[in-house]
Write an enzyme that holds these catalytic residues in place. Sequence first.
Site, PDB file in Angstrom:
ATOM      1  N   ASP A  32     -22.793 -11.073  12.441  1.00  0.00           N
ATOM      2  CA  ASP A  32     -22.068 -12.214  11.894  1.00  0.00           C
ATOM      3  C   ASP A  32     -21.332 -12.924  13.037  1.00  0.00           C
ATOM      4  OD1 ASP A  32     -19.830 -13.750  10.587  1.00  0.00           O
ATOM      5  OD2 ASP A  32     -20.695 -12.852   8.789  1.00  0.00           O
ATOM      6  N   ILE A  33     -21.345 -14.264  13.049  1.00  0.00           N
ATOM      7  CA  ILE A  33     -20.684 -14.995  14.140  1.00  0.00           C
ATOM      8  C   ILE A  33     -19.165 -15.049  13.958  1.00  0.00           C
ATOM      9  CG2 ILE A  33     -22.709 -16.395  14.697  1.00  0.00           C
ATOM     10  CD1 ILE A  33     -21.259 -18.751  13.270  1.00  0.00           C
ATOM     11  N   GLY A  95     -16.871 -16.681  -2.506  1.00  0.00           N
ATOM     12  CA  GLY A  95     -16.879 -16.741  -1.047  1.00  0.00           C
ATOM     13  C   GLY A  95     -18.232 -17.005  -0.425  1.00  0.00           C
ATOM     14  N   GLN A  96     -19.253 -17.301  -1.228  1.00  0.00           N
ATOM     15  CA  GLN A  96     -20.566 -17.600  -0.649  1.00  0.00           C
ATOM     16  C   GLN A  96     -20.503 -18.966   0.014  1.00  0.00           C
ATOM     17  OE1 GLN A  96     -23.932 -17.558  -3.369  1.00  0.00           O
ATOM     18  NE2 GLN A  96     -25.399 -17.670  -1.683  1.00  0.00           N
ATOM     19  N   HIS A 102     -27.378 -12.966   1.046  1.00  0.00           N
ATOM     20  CA  HIS A 102     -27.194 -12.124   2.216  1.00  0.00           C
ATOM     21  C   HIS A 102     -26.219 -11.002   1.886  1.00  0.00           C
ATOM     22  CE1 HIS A 102     -24.409 -15.550   2.439  1.00  0.00           C
ATOM     23  NE2 HIS A 102     -23.574 -14.774   3.096  1.00  0.00           N
ATOM     24  N   LEU A 103     -26.519  -9.862   2.426  1.00  0.00           N
ATOM     25  CA  LEU A 103     -25.716  -8.666   2.226  1.00  0.00           C
ATOM     26  C   LEU A 103     -24.883  -8.453   3.484  1.00  0.00           C
ATOM     27  CD1 LEU A 103     -25.391  -6.210   0.250  1.00  0.00           C
ATOM     28  CD2 LEU A 103     -27.008  -5.030   1.731  1.00  0.00           C
TER      29      LEU A 103
END
Length: 116
Positions: A32-33, A95-96, A102-103
Amino acid sequence: MPESDCLFCKIREGAIPAKIVYQDEHCLAFEDINPQAPTHVLFIPRKHIPTVNDLTEEDRALVGSLYLGAAKVARERGHGDSGYRVVMNTQRDAGQTVFHIHLHLLAGRPLHWPPG
């Protein structure tokens, strides 16, 4: 959102760089960035599916592969015994922010409950 505009589809196609940490025939995983824990990896299906609400029976194995991949990476990084969290947000209120399921794999620090 069409696949051509999807950030994760662009990562899947190699048009946007990402640090890939796992892949199989069903899924791709990358760092994750904006990590929320020392280990924060995103597992995406190779198939574009906007939300959990869009899953069908034919996606059963695909979703299972996300969880199996997350467990494998968690064990490889030493979190199998200490613990880790996997979560999939659905829609904006949850929060998507990228509408390609995606998990999230989160680990490496104590994770409190409820999450927020």
